[in-house]
Design a protein around this motif. Structure first.
Motif, PDB file in Angstrom:
ATOM      1  N   GLY A 156      -8.811   3.024   2.376  1.00  0.00           N
ATOM      2  CA  GLY A 156      -7.531   3.283   3.238  1.00  0.00           C
ATOM      3  C   GLY A 156      -7.540   2.742   4.197  1.00  0.00           C
ATOM      4  N   ASN A 157      -8.760   2.024   4.809  1.00  0.00           N
ATOM      5  CA  ASN A 157      -8.426   1.442   6.195  1.00  0.00           C
ATOM      6  C   ASN A 157      -7.960   0.262   6.418  1.00  0.00           C
ATOM      7  OD1 ASN A 157     -10.307   3.602   7.454  1.00  0.00           O
ATOM      8  ND2 ASN A 157     -11.977   3.011   6.413  1.00  0.00           N
ATOM      9  N   ILE A 159      -6.863  -4.171   3.159  1.00  0.00           N
ATOM     10  CA  ILE A 159      -6.955  -2.716   3.132  1.00  0.00           C
ATOM     11  C   ILE A 159      -8.375  -2.474   2.179  1.00  0.00           C
ATOM     12  CG2 ILE A 159      -6.100  -0.279   2.356  1.00  0.00           C
ATOM     13  CD1 ILE A 159      -3.225  -1.610   2.908  1.00  0.00           C
ATOM     14  N   SER A 178     -11.316   0.172   0.156  1.00  0.00           N
ATOM     15  CA  SER A 178     -11.176   1.397  -0.806  1.00  0.00           C
ATOM     16  C   SER A 178     -11.123   2.603  -0.067  1.00  0.00           C
ATOM     17  CB  SER A 178     -12.502   1.474  -1.696  1.00  0.00           C
ATOM     18  OG  SER A 178     -13.587   1.609  -0.915  1.00  0.00           O
ATOM     19  N   TYR A 232       0.853  -1.164   0.025  1.00  0.00           N
ATOM     20  CA  TYR A 232       0.220   0.128   0.047  1.00  0.00           C
ATOM     21  C   TYR A 232       0.730   1.308  -0.069  1.00  0.00           C
ATOM     22  CZ  TYR A 232      -3.753   3.241   1.309  1.00  0.00           C
ATOM     23  OH  TYR A 232      -4.615   4.189   1.409  1.00  0.00           O
ATOM     24  N   ASN A 233       0.644   2.098  -0.733  1.00  0.00           N
ATOM     25  CA  ASN A 233       1.057   3.317  -0.953  1.00  0.00           C
ATOM     26  C   ASN A 233       2.804   3.336  -1.060  1.00  0.00           C
ATOM     27  OD1 ASN A 233      -1.043   4.955  -0.933  1.00  0.00           O
ATOM     28  ND2 ASN A 233      -0.752   5.709   1.164  1.00  0.00           N
ATOM     29  N   LYS A 264      -7.133   3.650  10.510  1.00  0.00           N
ATOM     30  CA  LYS A 264      -6.698   4.091   9.373  1.00  0.00           C
ATOM     31  C   LYS A 264      -5.201   4.909   9.744  1.00  0.00           C
ATOM     32  CE  LYS A 264      -8.107   6.901   5.787  1.00  0.00           C
ATOM     33  NZ  LYS A 264      -8.796   6.282   4.586  1.00  0.00           N
TER      34      LYS A 264
END
Length: 526
Positions: free
Chosen positions: A219-220, A215, A217, A154-155, A246
């Protein structure tokens, strides 16, 4: 107006007022200091819970990635007195990451707490593999095992969530959540505080492990954590705790995604595919799955539990190229390395490909790229039997008076055997004796029963196997002390077999007419 000597000549009324003000200030200061002391104490307690004392460990396992096989990861075991534990597959950017627990002494390391660490094997084609050193290890003395977990990307960051097993000064065990981050999925940095979460209120401290991360949609981060309900009104109290955050700092505990399990539901896995959400969990090391049209249930329980193979433990899954999905578990060792021995922790990898049916239910089969390479097929002659007739590559067994069988001699101990079998009408059972002797008194029985919808391999059995009344395709791999079988590319069964190394292959049928055709035997390449 009289003067107060205590206040240096101030009028007595004014002195009384000032005195009162001073006392109020002192009282306020005392209360503030008291609150500060309490706050400091609370912080100290939090630090005590989360920040374990830093002391480098002396624990070390002699694992050499350069000594490991790079051409095969199915049935893989590390060299030496080391074993594969729980597998944590993951897929990203055309690469299949197989994280797995490195085990020494069958969970006996560090006084039985495991001493497990994450090791990594990667591949882009499931044929050629790269082996890495420990990627998530025991660094501090308080870390007694880096337990099973999961990975998410993620990210531009890999997040590895896991539990750390530890022991307190009174000797009580607990499992607490930790996580680490990486830019390449290989070099991880543990995050502070470590552990970052001790346990959820109302759930077990002793059992709080195996976090599965996803995760949404928005971003949790969602974690499913293996645990048990404390003070449950019912004796079956195993549950998967659902936690959401979060920022990975503040966590909200939701209703459990499953509860009322007979044991702690270990090593959960969770994925979405073509309109269905799938949740896998293991009890007693056997893996089950449920499915739902909604993210967190209500769940449906399929009759055919395709991951429930007694000798394929705690199965987890990951995506692969072209929409494929691969499952990974491990074949446990046997106590005393004997056929009669019960399963013990640590062994060899075993991988499957997952197939989704039209109704959403799942099937499993061999991963084509991971079937061991073979040499040329060997010629054979089936022994004569008045109840067996041959036509081309088909052998018809007319077992109308009971059981009848014929054998093939000089079958390699390590080989691949394929065939098609088709019964005519009802029958009691049919099958094979693998690695058998001349009268099949020794060896390993593979039995198929349409009436019981079951397949049995030595001392293990799978049920709710569909399609056994018609044509059945068998694919059998015998490698060292593992026998693995795929039935119709829909179900699999594996077992660890040790004692018998016979070179006879028996085919048999009982109370029925059964045709064996296209029998092929090929030795495995070294």
């Amino acid at each position: 107006m009289a003067h107060s000597p205590e206040l240096g000549g101030f009028p007595s009324d004014l002195g009384f007022v000032i005195s009162g003000l001073i006392m109020c200030k002192l009282r306020h200061l005392f209360i503030t200091m008291k609150r500060l002391t309490v706050f400091t104490a609370c912080c100290a307690m939090m630090l005590y819970v989360h920040a374990q004392p830093s002391k480098k460990t002396t624990f070390h396992l002699n694992y050499d990635p350069s000594a490991q096989a790079t051409n095969a990861m199915n049935y893989f075991k590390p060299e030496g007195n080391l074993f594969v534990g729980d597998c944590i597959p993951f897929y990203h950017d055309s690469t299949f990451y197989l994280y797995w627990l490195l085990d020494s002494g069958h969970h006996s390391a560090l006084n039985g707490m495991g001493g497990h660490q994450w090791v990594l094997s990667t591949s882009k084609d499931l044929k050629t593999w790269k082996q890495y050193p420990v990627v998530l290890g025991i660094d501090e003395d308080w870390e007694k095992s880096i337990c099973t977990g999961s990975v998410v990307y993620y990210n531009n960051t890999f997040y590895a969530f896991y539990a750390t097993r530890l022991i307190d000064s009174s000797g009580e065990w607990s499992e607490q959540l930790s996580y680490a981050v990486s830019k390449d999925g290989i070099h991880f940095k543990k995050q502070q505080p470590n552990p970052f979460y001790t346990y959820a209120p109302g759930y077990s401290k002793r059992h709080f492990r195996d976090a599965k991360v996803s995760i949404d949609s928005a971003g949790n981060f969602h974690l499913f954590v293996s645990s048990a309900v404390e003070n449950s009104s019912f004796h079956n109290n195993g549950a998967l705790v659902h936690m959401v955050s979060k920022d990975l700092k503040k966590w909200e505990v939701k209703a459990p995604v499953i509860t009322g399990m007979s044991d702690v539901p270990e090593c959960p896995d969770y994925f979405y595919r073509n309109g269905w959400y799938y949740l896998l969990y293991s009890t007693g090391s056997d893996t089950y799955y449920v499915m739902s049209g909604q993210p967190y249930g209500p769940w449906q329980y399929p009759a055919s539990q395709v991951f429930k193979e007694q000798w394929s433990n705690v199965v987890k899954t990951a995506a692969f190229v072209n929409g494929r999905r691969i499952a990974a578990g491990w074949v446990p060792s046997r106590k005393d390395n004997e056929d009669e021995g019960h399963e013990i922790f640590g062994g060899n990898t075993v991988l499957r490909e997952i197939i989704q049916q039209e109704d959403g239910t799942l099937c499993t089969k061999f991963v084509p790229e991971m079937i061991p390479a073979t040499g040329a097929e060997i010629p054979f002659v089936l022994s004569k039997n008045e109840w067996v007739s041959r036509s081309g590559d088909s052998y018809t067994f007319n077992a109308t008076y009971g059981l009848t069988g014929s054998f093939i001699k000089d079958v390699p101990v390590n080989c691949r055997i394929t065939m098609e079998i088709e019964p005519s009408g009802n029958y009691d059972e049919y099958g094979l004796y693998l690695r058998a002797n001349e009268d099949a008194g020794e060896g390993y029985k593979l039995a198929v029963s349409a009436n019981e919808s079951s397949v049995t391999l030595a001392d293990t059995r799978i049920t709710a196997v569909e399609g056994l009344g018609g044509k059945v395709k068998l694919d059998i791999v015998m490698k060292d002390d593992i026998i693995d079988v795929s039935i119709n590319d829909r179900r699999c069964i594996v077992n660890r077999v040790i004692n018998h190394k016979g070179h006879f292959l028996w085919l048999y049928a009982k109370f029925g007419k059964v045709v064996f055709r296209s029998v092929a035997i090929a030795p495995l390449k070294e």
